[in-house]
Write an enzyme that holds these catalytic residues in place. Structure first.
Site, PDB file in Angstrom:
ATOM      1  N   ARG A 122       6.835   0.101   0.509  1.00 45.28           N
ATOM      2  CA  ARG A 122       6.032   0.616  -0.611  1.00 45.28           C
ATOM      3  C   ARG A 122       5.701   1.916  -0.597  1.00 45.28           C
ATOM      4  O   ARG A 122       4.760   2.449  -0.587  1.00 45.28           O
ATOM      5  CB  ARG A 122       4.768  -0.287  -0.706  1.00 45.28           C
ATOM      6  CG  ARG A 122       4.913  -1.621  -0.280  1.00 45.28           C
ATOM      7  CD  ARG A 122       5.618  -2.528  -1.341  1.00 45.28           C
ATOM      8  NE  ARG A 122       5.155  -2.647  -2.642  1.00 45.28           N
ATOM      9  CZ  ARG A 122       4.250  -3.601  -2.864  1.00 45.28           C
ATOM     10  NH1 ARG A 122       4.016  -4.349  -2.209  1.00 45.28           N
ATOM     11  NH2 ARG A 122       3.831  -3.725  -4.142  1.00 45.28           N
ATOM     12  N   GLN A 127       9.423   3.383  -5.107  1.00 45.68           N
ATOM     13  CA  GLN A 127       8.764   2.644  -6.404  1.00 45.68           C
ATOM     14  C   GLN A 127       9.627   2.159  -7.588  1.00 45.68           C
ATOM     15  O   GLN A 127       9.259   1.102  -8.232  1.00 45.68           O
ATOM     16  CB  GLN A 127       7.627   3.858  -6.863  1.00 45.68           C
ATOM     17  CG  GLN A 127       6.198   3.066  -7.070  1.00 45.68           C
ATOM     18  CD  GLN A 127       5.407   4.202  -7.325  1.00 45.68           C
ATOM     19  OE1 GLN A 127       5.474   5.283  -7.200  1.00 45.68           O
ATOM     20  NE2 GLN A 127       4.005   3.759  -7.615  1.00 45.68           N
ATOM     21  N   ASP A 130      10.710  -1.183  -6.977  1.00 45.27           N
ATOM     22  CA  ASP A 130       9.926  -2.044  -6.211  1.00 45.27           C
ATOM     23  C   ASP A 130       9.677  -3.471  -7.205  1.00 45.27           C
ATOM     24  O   ASP A 130       8.811  -3.319  -8.191  1.00 45.27           O
ATOM     25  CB  ASP A 130       8.491  -1.316  -6.083  1.00 45.27           C
ATOM     26  CG  ASP A 130       7.639  -2.180  -5.079  1.00 45.27           C
ATOM     27  OD1 ASP A 130       7.741  -3.163  -5.075  1.00 45.27           O
ATOM     28  OD2 ASP A 130       6.463  -1.626  -4.773  1.00 45.27           O
ATOM     29  N   SER A 133       5.995  -4.956  -7.373  1.00 47.47           N
ATOM     30  CA  SER A 133       5.097  -4.146  -8.171  1.00 47.47           C
ATOM     31  C   SER A 133       5.345  -4.603  -9.496  1.00 47.47           C
ATOM     32  O   SER A 133       4.410  -5.139 -10.216  1.00 47.47           O
ATOM     33  CB  SER A 133       5.109  -2.787  -7.943  1.00 47.47           C
ATOM     34  OG  SER A 133       4.639  -2.334  -6.661  1.00 47.47           O
ATOM     35  N   TYR A 228      -0.525  -2.741   3.369  1.00 42.94           N
ATOM     36  CA  TYR A 228      -1.092  -4.276   3.295  1.00 42.94           C
ATOM     37  C   TYR A 228      -2.382  -4.521   3.860  1.00 42.94           C
ATOM     38  O   TYR A 228      -2.468  -3.895   5.130  1.00 42.94           O
ATOM     39  CB  TYR A 228       0.192  -5.278   3.749  1.00 42.94           C
ATOM     40  CG  TYR A 228       1.405  -5.303   2.993  1.00 42.94           C
ATOM     41  CD1 TYR A 228       1.246  -5.648   1.610  1.00 42.94           C
ATOM     42  CD2 TYR A 228       2.561  -4.686   3.410  1.00 42.94           C
ATOM     43  CE1 TYR A 228       2.368  -5.594   0.902  1.00 42.94           C
ATOM     44  CE2 TYR A 228       3.680  -4.482   2.616  1.00 42.94           C
ATOM     45  CZ  TYR A 228       3.583  -5.109   1.304  1.00 42.94           C
ATOM     46  OH  TYR A 228       4.593  -5.106   0.359  1.00 42.94           O
TER      47      TYR A 228
END
Ligand code: NAD
Length: 378
Positions: A122, A127, A130, A133, A228
């Protein structure tokens, strides 16, 4: 270099892995793209739409699989597809590796380089690829829409000649990507929103969306290097339940999004908390597919406990399949483009790259992912 996109066959799945816009991008990069017929139909993309941007339609699934250097798909491959794939082929998809041990072993034995998109680090650089997400974001949106549909009250405050209607009270538990979008969506609908997460760092983000952060002192909670949440101790779980009971009892809608990486979701709303809620209130358990945050929630069902409706519908991003496919496909295109070498006009799987190290599970006939090996004791 040939890239093949395989049609999804998971029951009820309407999302597609590759849309024409991304094919255009891949063809312009220099790739040869072949797809299964009907790849995009569930999102209203015809074979002609793909042909127009340079894809070839290959109805022979076996040759499609065994001639591809890269295979793109949405969900994990079928076990029976693996012997059809070329050795050293790069397979990029969701893989659910912690629950698909036999599949991972088979991919390793067949010499496939399998990328699990759930394992992408992450980071800012990753990004754009991802999928967790992009899809969680849509899931958060859908969770609020589903709740609004099931609730027999309106979300916004209304001042009318017939009197003033109070705004619906919404409590979001777990403020990752899905939770943030759920807050934003509930606010846009005019709800009064509170939220809680075990990671105190999210308090500022909650406030910036115009919601209230519910403070519960759980002592040391912390997060992993990837951001996380860490699992709570049983004592901390108890403190959390006590701290959240009031917010749940006052809420018209509770949306739970709490996940723990590589582990079953924490059970945070129990029967006693449900019993304290107003009849007619609605809970959406967004973690139902990984074990559930809510006691009594059932996958793909809406159940009623003590007058409270508990929505346990799975695959929430699949309910906005067009947008979800657009985002997933764009994530895949960005992944391929990121590792495309212009000089050799080919995808280059850089084994020492952080993104590859994080997400590549099998390669060269073995399981190579350190995190997977550690967690699975391989
Ligand atoms: P997730 O789906 O793993 O979990 C959802 C949320 O549940 C998390 O915020 C987690 O803290 C929370 N949670 C876990 N146990 C809980 C409990 N008992 N009670 C309440 N909440 C609980 O999270 P995610 O959306 O995948 O995000 C994970 C991390 O990755 C976050 O730190 C996020 O900011 C970060 N992230 C970074 C990027 C980036 O920089 N590229 C992109 C996306 C996400």
């Amino acid at each position: 270099m040939k890239i093949a996109a395989i049609k999804e066959n998971h029951p009820g799945e309407l999302r597609v892995p590759l849309i024409p816009q991304t094919v255009d991008k891949l063809v312009k990069l220099g790739a040869k793209v072949e797809i299964e017929p009907g790849l995009g139909l569930s999102c209203r993309f015809t074979d002609d739409d793909y042909r127009k941007v340079g894809a070839q339609i290959n109805p022979a699934r076996e040759t499609l699989l065994n001639s591809a250097d890269i295979i793109l798909r949405l969900r994990k491959p079928l076990l029976e597809d693996i012997p059809l794939m070329k050795k050293d082929c790069i397979h990029i998809s969701y893989l659910d590796p912690f629950r698909e041990v036999d599949l991972v072993d088979a991919l390793a034995a067949a010499g496939i380089s399998a990328v699990s998109l759930e394992m992408l680090p992450r980071t800012t650089l990753a990004q754009k690829m991802d999928v967790l997400s992009s899809q969680a974001n849509l899931g958060g949106y859908v969770s609020v829409i589903l709740a609004a549909e099931q609730l027999d009250k309106v979300f916004p405050m209304m001042t009318t000649p017939a009197g003033t209607i109070k705004p619906a009270r919404v409590f979001i538990i777990g403020v990752g990507v899905a939770g943030l979008q759920a807050i934003a969506t509930a606010r846009r609908l005019g709800g009064r929103v509170e939220a809680f997460d075990t990671r105190p760092v999210v308090e500022e983000q909650v406030k910036s969306l115009g919601a209230k952060f519910v403070k519960i002192d759980l002592g040391e909670t912390g997060q992993t290097k990837d951001g996380y949440a860490k699992a709570l101790t049983p004592e901390q779980m108890q403190l959390q339940k006590e701290g959240m009971a009031k917010a749940c009892a006052q809420a018209d809608v509770v949306i739970t999004t709490a996940q723990l990486f590589g582990r079953p979701a924490p059970r945070i709303v129990d029967r006693a908390m449900i019993a304290q809620m107003q009849p007619g209130s609605v809970i959406v358990d967004m973690a139902v597919e990984t074990g559930g945050n809510v006691e009594g929630s059932e996958i793909d069902k809406i159940v009623e406990i003590d007058g409270v409706k508990i929505i346990g519908l799975g695959n929430l991003p699949g309910r906005v399949a067009q947008t979800a496919s657009q985002m997933y496909s764009s994530n895949l295109g960005n992944f391929v483009a990121h590792f495309w070498n212009k000089e050799s006009n080919a995808f280059c799987l850089k084994l020492d790259d952080e993104i590859v190290k994080g997400s590549l599970i099998t390669h060269g006939g073995a399981i190579v992912n350190e995190m997977y090996k550690n967690i699975m004791k391989k």
